[in-house]
Design a protein around this motif. Sequence first.
Motif, short mmCIF file in Angstrom:
data_model
loop_
_atom_site.label_atom_id
_atom_site.label_comp_id
_atom_site.label_asym_id
_atom_site.label_seq_id
_atom_site.Cartn_x
_atom_site.Cartn_y
_atom_site.Cartn_z
N THR A 1 -3.20 24.49 33.70
CA THR A 1 -4.35 23.61 33.89
C THR A 1 -4.02 22.18 33.50
O THR A 1 -4.35 21.23 34.22
CB THR A 1 -5.56 24.13 33.09
OG1 THR A 1 -5.85 25.47 33.51
CG2 THR A 1 -6.78 23.26 33.31
N VAL B 1 -6.53 21.38 42.02
CA VAL B 1 -7.80 22.06 41.75
C VAL B 1 -7.79 23.43 42.44
O VAL B 1 -8.17 24.44 41.84
CB VAL B 1 -9.00 21.23 42.24
CG1 VAL B 1 -10.30 22.01 42.11
CG2 VAL B 1 -9.09 19.92 41.46
N TYR B 2 -7.35 23.46 43.70
CA TYR B 2 -7.30 24.72 44.43
C TYR B 2 -6.38 25.72 43.72
O TYR B 2 -6.73 26.89 43.56
CB TYR B 2 -6.80 24.52 45.86
CG TYR B 2 -7.51 23.46 46.65
CD1 TYR B 2 -8.87 23.20 46.49
CD2 TYR B 2 -6.83 22.70 47.58
CE1 TYR B 2 -9.52 22.21 47.22
CE2 TYR B 2 -7.46 21.71 48.33
CZ TYR B 2 -8.81 21.48 48.14
OH TYR B 2 -9.44 20.51 48.87
N GLY C 1 -5.44 25.70 40.57
CA GLY C 1 -6.03 26.07 39.28
C GLY C 1 -7.15 27.10 39.43
O GLY C 1 -7.24 28.04 38.64
N LEU C 2 -7.98 26.93 40.46
CA LEU C 2 -9.03 27.92 40.71
C LEU C 2 -8.45 29.28 41.06
O LEU C 2 -8.95 30.31 40.61
CB LEU C 2 -9.96 27.43 41.84
CG LEU C 2 -10.89 26.29 41.48
CD1 LEU C 2 -11.61 25.77 42.73
CD2 LEU C 2 -11.90 26.73 40.43
N MET C 3 -7.38 29.27 41.84
CA MET C 3 -6.72 30.54 42.16
C MET C 3 -6.12 31.18 40.92
O MET C 3 -6.22 32.40 40.73
CB MET C 3 -5.63 30.31 43.22
CG MET C 3 -6.13 30.08 44.60
SD MET C 3 -4.79 29.74 45.78
CE MET C 3 -3.83 31.24 45.70
N TRP D 1 -6.97 30.74 37.63
CA TRP D 1 -8.00 31.25 36.72
C TRP D 1 -8.80 32.39 37.36
O TRP D 1 -9.17 33.35 36.68
CB TRP D 1 -8.92 30.13 36.26
CG TRP D 1 -8.31 29.35 35.15
CD1 TRP D 1 -7.74 28.11 35.24
CD2 TRP D 1 -8.17 29.75 33.78
NE1 TRP D 1 -7.26 27.72 34.00
CE2 TRP D 1 -7.52 28.70 33.10
CE3 TRP D 1 -8.53 30.88 33.08
CZ2 TRP D 1 -7.22 28.77 31.74
CZ3 TRP D 1 -8.24 30.95 31.72
CH2 TRP D 1 -7.59 29.91 31.06
N GLY D 2 -9.07 32.29 38.66
CA GLY D 2 -9.78 33.35 39.35
C GLY D 2 -9.00 34.64 39.36
O GLY D 2 -9.53 35.72 39.09
N TYR E 1 -9.02 36.01 35.82
CA TYR E 1 -10.34 36.54 35.48
C TYR E 1 -10.55 37.92 36.11
O TYR E 1 -11.08 38.83 35.47
CB TYR E 1 -11.43 35.58 35.96
CG TYR E 1 -12.82 36.01 35.54
CD1 TYR E 1 -13.31 35.68 34.28
CD2 TYR E 1 -13.63 36.74 36.40
CE1 TYR E 1 -14.59 36.08 33.89
CE2 TYR E 1 -14.89 37.13 36.02
CZ TYR E 1 -15.38 36.81 34.77
OH TYR E 1 -16.62 37.22 34.39
#
Length: 136
Positions: free
Chosen positions: A86, A111-112, A114-116, A118-119, A122
């Motif tokens: 991140t 951002v894309y 990072g979302l992938m 963390w997603g 998770y």
Amino acid sequence: MTYSAIETPVISNVALWTGRVLSGAVIAFLVFDAAIKLVPLQVVIETTAALGFPPELARTLGVLTLACAALYAWPRTAVLGAILLTGYLGGAIAIHLRIGNPLFSHTLFGVYLGLMAWGGLYLRDPRLQALIPFRR
């Protein structure tokens, strides 16, 4: 002093495999990105210079990328890897924003990713789901 146990959610197979696929895609991209920086290819040297950095910094960035990817890939250190990624991606976003690169293709790519990252984490880590419980 008594501590209450946090209930660990059960992860469905669909969520687990979706998380693994997302995380695998992030890891594959990061390893590829690190590899081309470690070589370094001519396009990497030119791009590094265009971003305002000395070309010899490419290898250092490759090592950092590979270290973050390895920490993220190892289940025991995946959260630490995601946190470090991140920060790394935040720096990349700031650099692209500073030089005026296109917003959706270059600047927001971090951002894309990072979302992938963390997603995917998770969806595959019940401890993270217990820590950040989304309500239905």
